[in-house]
Motif scaffolding. Structure first.
Motif, PDB file in Angstrom:
ATOM      1  N   ASN A  60      -7.922  73.487  45.567  1.00 48.50           N
ATOM      2  CA  ASN A  60      -7.002  72.629  46.295  1.00 48.50           C
ATOM      3  C   ASN A  60      -7.282  72.776  47.788  1.00 48.50           C
ATOM      4  O   ASN A  60      -6.845  73.737  48.421  1.00 48.50           O
ATOM      5  CB  ASN A  60      -5.552  73.020  45.971  1.00 48.50           C
ATOM      6  CG  ASN A  60      -4.536  72.066  46.562  1.00 48.50           C
ATOM      7  OD1 ASN A  60      -4.717  71.534  47.644  1.00 48.50           O
ATOM      8  ND2 ASN A  60      -3.452  71.861  45.829  1.00 48.50           N
ATOM      9  N   ILE A 103      -6.202  71.118  50.329  1.00 50.18           N
ATOM     10  CA  ILE A 103      -5.021  71.060  51.202  1.00 50.18           C
ATOM     11  C   ILE A 103      -4.405  72.451  51.331  1.00 50.18           C
ATOM     12  O   ILE A 103      -4.050  72.901  52.425  1.00 50.18           O
ATOM     13  CB  ILE A 103      -3.997  70.045  50.667  1.00 50.18           C
ATOM     14  CG1 ILE A 103      -4.566  68.621  50.788  1.00 50.18           C
ATOM     15  CG2 ILE A 103      -2.671  70.164  51.410  1.00 50.18           C
ATOM     16  CD1 ILE A 103      -3.653  67.539  50.242  1.00 50.18           C
ATOM     17  N   ALA A 104      -4.298  73.160  50.207  1.00 50.35           N
ATOM     18  CA  ALA A 104      -3.756  74.521  50.237  1.00 50.35           C
ATOM     19  C   ALA A 104      -4.697  75.479  50.953  1.00 50.35           C
ATOM     20  O   ALA A 104      -4.258  76.444  51.586  1.00 50.35           O
ATOM     21  CB  ALA A 104      -3.487  75.005  48.818  1.00 50.35           C
ATOM     22  N   LEU A 105      -5.999  75.200  50.866  1.00 50.48           N
ATOM     23  CA  LEU A 105      -6.975  76.064  51.539  1.00 50.48           C
ATOM     24  C   LEU A 105      -6.817  75.971  53.054  1.00 50.48           C
ATOM     25  O   LEU A 105      -7.014  76.960  53.775  1.00 50.48           O
ATOM     26  CB  LEU A 105      -8.390  75.661  51.137  1.00 50.48           C
ATOM     27  CG  LEU A 105      -9.512  76.621  51.519  1.00 50.48           C
ATOM     28  CD1 LEU A 105      -9.333  77.965  50.834  1.00 50.48           C
ATOM     29  CD2 LEU A 105     -10.868  76.013  51.163  1.00 50.48           C
ATOM     30  N   ALA A 106      -6.473  74.778  53.537  1.00 42.63           N
ATOM     31  CA  ALA A 106      -6.168  74.560  54.957  1.00 42.63           C
ATOM     32  C   ALA A 106      -7.284  75.041  55.879  1.00 42.63           C
ATOM     33  O   ALA A 106      -7.038  75.767  56.857  1.00 42.63           O
ATOM     34  CB  ALA A 106      -4.842  75.252  55.311  1.00 42.63           C
ATOM     35  N   ASP A 107      -8.511  74.641  55.569  1.00 41.34           N
ATOM     36  CA  ASP A 107      -9.637  75.082  56.395  1.00 41.34           C
ATOM     37  C   ASP A 107     -10.685  73.982  56.522  1.00 41.34           C
ATOM     38  O   ASP A 107     -11.880  74.231  56.384  1.00 41.34           O
ATOM     39  CB  ASP A 107     -10.251  76.352  55.816  1.00 41.34           C
ATOM     40  CG  ASP A 107     -11.162  77.060  56.806  1.00 41.34           C
ATOM     41  OD1 ASP A 107     -11.106  76.730  58.008  1.00 41.34           O
ATOM     42  OD2 ASP A 107     -11.954  77.923  56.379  1.00 41.34           O
ATOM     43  N   SER A 108     -10.256  72.757  56.758  1.00 38.60           N
ATOM     44  CA  SER A 108     -11.162  71.625  56.991  1.00 38.60           C
ATOM     45  C   SER A 108     -12.169  71.459  55.854  1.00 38.60           C
ATOM     46  O   SER A 108     -13.360  71.267  56.084  1.00 38.60           O
ATOM     47  CB  SER A 108     -11.900  71.784  58.330  1.00 38.60           C
ATOM     48  OG  SER A 108     -10.992  71.887  59.394  1.00 38.60           O
ATOM     49  N   LEU A 114      -7.667  65.142  49.856  1.00 42.93           N
ATOM     50  CA  LEU A 114      -8.874  65.944  50.067  1.00 42.93           C
ATOM     51  C   LEU A 114      -9.641  66.183  48.777  1.00 42.93           C
ATOM     52  O   LEU A 114     -10.444  67.108  48.678  1.00 42.93           O
ATOM     53  CB  LEU A 114      -8.514  67.276  50.738  1.00 42.93           C
ATOM     54  CG  LEU A 114      -7.970  67.159  52.173  1.00 42.93           C
ATOM     55  CD1 LEU A 114      -7.702  68.533  52.760  1.00 42.93           C
ATOM     56  CD2 LEU A 114      -8.925  66.376  53.067  1.00 42.93           C
ATOM     57  N   THR A 126      -7.246  78.955  44.502  1.00 43.36           N
ATOM     58  CA  THR A 126      -7.473  78.627  45.909  1.00 43.36           C
ATOM     59  C   THR A 126      -7.040  79.779  46.806  1.00 43.36           C
ATOM     60  O   THR A 126      -7.691  80.080  47.822  1.00 43.36           O
ATOM     61  CB  THR A 126      -6.714  77.341  46.288  1.00 43.36           C
ATOM     62  OG1 THR A 126      -7.192  76.258  45.467  1.00 43.36           O
ATOM     63  CG2 THR A 126      -6.942  76.975  47.742  1.00 43.36           C
ATOM     64  N   ASP A 127      -5.970  80.438  46.443  1.00 41.76           N
ATOM     65  CA  ASP A 127      -5.501  81.593  47.211  1.00 41.76           C
ATOM     66  C   ASP A 127      -6.531  82.720  47.172  1.00 41.76           C
ATOM     67  O   ASP A 127      -6.776  83.385  48.177  1.00 41.76           O
ATOM     68  CB  ASP A 127      -4.157  82.062  46.654  1.00 41.76           C
ATOM     69  CG  ASP A 127      -3.514  83.125  47.530  1.00 41.76           C
ATOM     70  OD1 ASP A 127      -3.157  82.811  48.681  1.00 41.76           O
ATOM     71  OD2 ASP A 127      -3.383  84.278  47.065  1.00 41.76           O
ATOM     72  N   LYS A 146      -9.406  81.724  49.373  1.00 39.97           N
ATOM     73  CA  LYS A 146      -9.020  81.794  50.784  1.00 39.97           C
ATOM     74  C   LYS A 146      -8.946  83.227  51.307  1.00 39.97           C
ATOM     75  O   LYS A 146      -9.377  83.509  52.438  1.00 39.97           O
ATOM     76  CB  LYS A 146      -7.666  81.109  50.976  1.00 39.97           C
ATOM     77  CG  LYS A 146      -7.150  81.091  52.399  1.00 39.97           C
ATOM     78  CD  LYS A 146      -5.835  80.320  52.476  1.00 39.97           C
ATOM     79  CE  LYS A 146      -5.320  80.244  53.907  1.00 39.97           C
ATOM     80  NZ  LYS A 146      -4.072  79.432  53.995  1.00 39.97           N
TER      81      LYS A 146
END
Length: 304
Positions: free
Chosen positions: A71, A73-78, A175, A292-293, A296
């Motif tokens: 995911n 969006i959850a990764l939040a790293d472009s 995304l 994803t966590d 990350k």
């Protein structure tokens, strides 16, 4: 006169019916297609990638294991998830060749190594058409423009037009992540089991493609991460030591081209429980957030 009219109508109906049945017979090798392989997914993923080449730092390639498992969006790293269910690795190599050189801020590429998935070298007819129409990639050895089977198969068989199957609502976010339902069933577990066991495989074509991806990442200084995604115990019970060894050998073949390739095998990761799966080898939305966590916090920080 009425009798003649009825005969002509009956004759016309028989002719049309014969044509329809003939089409169904000669095109029977085209399967009904994955319900996730719709035109919107191919179109949107291509256009988003083209329009954000300078923004992407993490690019995910591959098939459904990545599409539903990461995911962004959850990764939040472009990051952006280009994975499409059932996509053959041939197309991932083509995407890498075309787009990686145009992505100045790209830091990491992620690809899946799925147990025995990599030995499926045939390409679904619908996929050939969709990848040509929306990504511009020809399939090796054929002129897709004049291949009626591909066009017809992509648009749907006659029986699908008149008798459509009920499809589950599958949602792709902005995304590229595929959100799979949380509902579970024994049927899903049993339908998605390893395709092969311990017999020998001809994986030369797949090795060629993953080596090409490794070469491109090496030449552009991009970190390459290969992942075997988590699987449910019903899937793992059908695997073999020989199959797992071949899977790890594929990662070694990538390292022969690019020594910095990283490979992480999460197939039997005990942190994933039944509630994390959609079927035996695909994570649902809960499982995707959990994976994803891990990506990350445990994998991406290893090499800043």
């Amino acid at each position: 006169l009425l009798r003649t009219f009825i005969i002509r109508i009956a004759l016309f109906t028989c002719i049309v019916g014969f044509i329809f049945l003939s089409l169904e017979y000669f095109l029977r090798k085209i399967d009904d297609g994955d319900e996730y392989q719709n035109e919107e997914v191919y179109h949107n993923k291509h256009d988003w990638l083209v329009n954000h080449l300078k923004d992407i730092k993490i690019l995910a390639l591959g098939h459904s294991h990545i599409a539903d498992g990461i995911n962004m969006i959850a990764l939040a790293d472009s990051g952006f998830n280009t994975a499409i269910p059932g996509r053959n690795m041939y197309y991932d190599a083509e995407i890498a060749k075309e787009f990686i050189p145009k992505m100045p801020n790209l830091k990491t590429v992620i690809i899946p190594l799925g147990y025995n998935f990599q030995y499926k070298t045939s390409i679904d007819e619908r996929q050939k058409y969709m990848m040509y129409k929306y990504w511009g990639y020809d399939t090796p050895g054929e002129n897709i423009l004049i291949n009626f089977e591909i066009f017809y198969g992509a648009k749907g068989k006659i029986r699908r037009i008149f008798f459509p199957k009920k499809k589950e609502k599958i949602y792709f976010d902005s995304l590229g992540h595929q959100h799979l339902p949380l509902e579970l069933s024994v049927k899903r577990y049993m339908e998605d089991l390893p395709l092969f066991t311990s017999k020998a495989h001809d994986n030369r074509k797949f090795i060629k493609e993953i080596k090409e991806i490794a070469r491109i990442c090496r030449d552009h200084g991009v970190r390459l991460i290969a992942l075997t995604m988590p699987c449910h115990r019903t899937y793992i019970e059908r695997t073999t030591s020989e199959g797992v060894a071949e899977l790890h050998a594929l990662a070694d073949s990538m390292r022969s081209i690019y020594s910095a390739v990283e490979y992480y095998d999460f197939m039997n990761d005990k942190r994933f429980v039944t509630a994390d799966f959609f079927n035996s080898s695909h994570l649902n939305e809960v499982g995707a957030l959990k994976f994803t966590d891990i990506l990350k916090n445990e994998i991406l920080p290893l090499y800043p």
